[in-house]
Design a protein around this motif. Structure first.
Motif, PDB file in Angstrom:
ATOM      1  N   ALA A 151       0.855  -1.215   0.101  1.00 10.03           N
ATOM      2  CA  ALA A 151       0.043   0.057   0.002  1.00 10.03           C
ATOM      3  C   ALA A 151       0.708   1.218  -0.185  1.00 10.03           C
ATOM      4  O   ALA A 151       0.315   2.276  -0.329  1.00 10.03           O
ATOM      5  N   ALA A 152       2.108   1.046   0.196  1.00 11.35           N
ATOM      6  CA  ALA A 152       3.100   2.435   0.119  1.00 11.35           C
ATOM      7  C   ALA A 152       3.098   2.956  -0.998  1.00 11.35           C
ATOM      8  O   ALA A 152       3.186   2.271  -2.113  1.00 11.35           O
ATOM      9  N   GLU A 199       7.326  -0.335  -9.716  1.00 12.46           N
ATOM     10  CA  GLU A 199       6.938  -0.759  -8.465  1.00 12.46           C
ATOM     11  C   GLU A 199       5.637  -0.610  -7.904  1.00 12.46           C
ATOM     12  O   GLU A 199       4.966  -1.451  -7.398  1.00 12.46           O
ATOM     13  N   THR A 200       4.943   0.785  -8.342  1.00 13.12           N
ATOM     14  CA  THR A 200       3.580   0.671  -8.167  1.00 13.12           C
ATOM     15  C   THR A 200       2.615  -0.286  -8.918  1.00 13.12           C
ATOM     16  O   THR A 200       1.804  -0.645  -8.526  1.00 13.12           O
ATOM     17  N   ALA A 201       2.979  -0.538 -10.096  1.00  9.92           N
ATOM     18  CA  ALA A 201       1.999  -1.397 -10.993  1.00  9.92           C
ATOM     19  C   ALA A 201       2.255  -2.920 -10.189  1.00  9.92           C
ATOM     20  O   ALA A 201       1.480  -3.755 -10.142  1.00  9.92           O
ATOM     21  N   PHE A 202       3.580  -3.307  -9.886  1.00 12.80           N
ATOM     22  CA  PHE A 202       3.637  -4.539  -9.129  1.00 12.80           C
ATOM     23  C   PHE A 202       2.962  -4.661  -7.955  1.00 12.80           C
ATOM     24  O   PHE A 202       2.190  -5.677  -7.603  1.00 12.80           O
TER      25      PHE A 202
END
Length: 302
Positions: free
Chosen positions: A139-140, A147-150
């Motif tokens: 959630a960070a 990294e956001t997509a993963f």
């Protein structure tokens, strides 16, 4: 007796045969094939290539999408409130369900495929603390787009697994018995997911099941008979389950395979062939008939 289930479906009009079909770039005669005078499928008689071409339906171009994936892209708008993907595979990633927008979701015959180490983040146990830490990391906020997509994909996978696991924790929604085989259990799971379609917000679904063992060159008769018997029992059980669920008119099952077998020998049994026979099963199928033309079997050579 090995195909009693399929014979019953054929006799009652719920199954039809498609005769002598295979990958084609354009309509092709034997003479044109021998003369190489028309465009032909890429890498004919190669198992892996022909599997991809069957699943893409475009035999003379490199793979981009599967026709099941393209179908899902076109019909996903009917699933206005879906919780999981409408494309569900029971046997790993495949070319058939590759689309541009809809992503295939893998489920095992035993239920959801869960992320190792994930559990309900409650209590003070080590597993609960680890799961909470994992969820906090996912959630960070991340400055890196990858990294956001993963993190988003992983979070969705965890929630999807929890939803599917809750469905499989309940009693079976039908009484039809399925064979305890790989194919039988894949189709049994598909029937359970069809029954859960309203809860999942799905009005359209595309499923993929797969078995192997057909690359038979010698000692073919016994092994082939066992494979066909498994298909007969498993598919007829699946159709009976859809009848029990009141969904037989809305569910159509069909076979696809990367190759047939030659009538002539290669010196050690049958060899790779191009055309083969397939069947379609369902309440909406105009069955009890053979569509297409059966080949003329002529043995050449000594």
């Amino acid at each position: 007796t090995n195909t009693t289930g399929l014979k019953s479906l054929f006799d009652s009009g719920q199954m039809a045969f498609m005769a002598n079909v295979g990958t084609l770039a354009v309509p092709t005669t034997r003479a044109q094939y021998l003369a190489r005078s028309v465009p032909l499928p890429m890498s004919l008689f190669s198992h892996n290539d022909q599997q991809v071409e069957w699943q893409s339906s475009i035999a003379d171009k490199p793979f981009v999408t599967g026709w099941g994936g393209r179908l899902a892209d076109l019909t996903d708008a009917f699933n206005s409130n879906n919780s999981i993907s409408m494309s569900i595979t029971l046997n790993g990633q495949n070319s058939f369900q590759v689309g541009r927008n809809v992503v295939q979701y893998s489920v095992s015959p035993n239920g959801a495929i869960t992320l190792s180490g994930s559990s309900a983040p409650t209590g003070t146990s080590f597993a609960a603390i680890r799961t909470k830490a994992q969820n906090d990391l996912l959630a960070a906020r991340n400055s890196n787009l990858f990294e956001t997509a993963f993190a988003g994909l992983t979070s969705n996978a965890i929630s999807d697994s929890a939803l599917v696991s809750s469905i499989f924790s309940r009693a079976l929604p039908f009484t039809t018995a399925f064979p305890n085989t790989g194919l039988g259990q894949q189709l049994r799971t598909i029937a359970r997911l069809i029954a859960a379609a309203p809860e999942l917000g799905l009005k359209r679904q595309v499923f993929f099941a797969r078995i192997g063992g057909f690359d038979l060159h010698e000692s073919q008769l016994g092994a082939h008979a066992n494979l066909i018997a498994d298909i007969s029992r498993s598919v007829s059980a699946f159709y009976n389950a859809t009848v029990e669920l009141g969904a037989a008119q809305q569910v159509t099952t069909f076979t696809a395979s990367d190759f047939g077998r030659t009538f002539n020998t290669n010196g050690d049994g049958s060899d790779h062939a191009w055309g083969s026979h397939h069947f379609v099963v369902g309440g909406a199928v105009k069955g009890g008939d053979i569509y297409g033309k059966m080949p003329t079997l002529i043995r050449r050579g000594p």
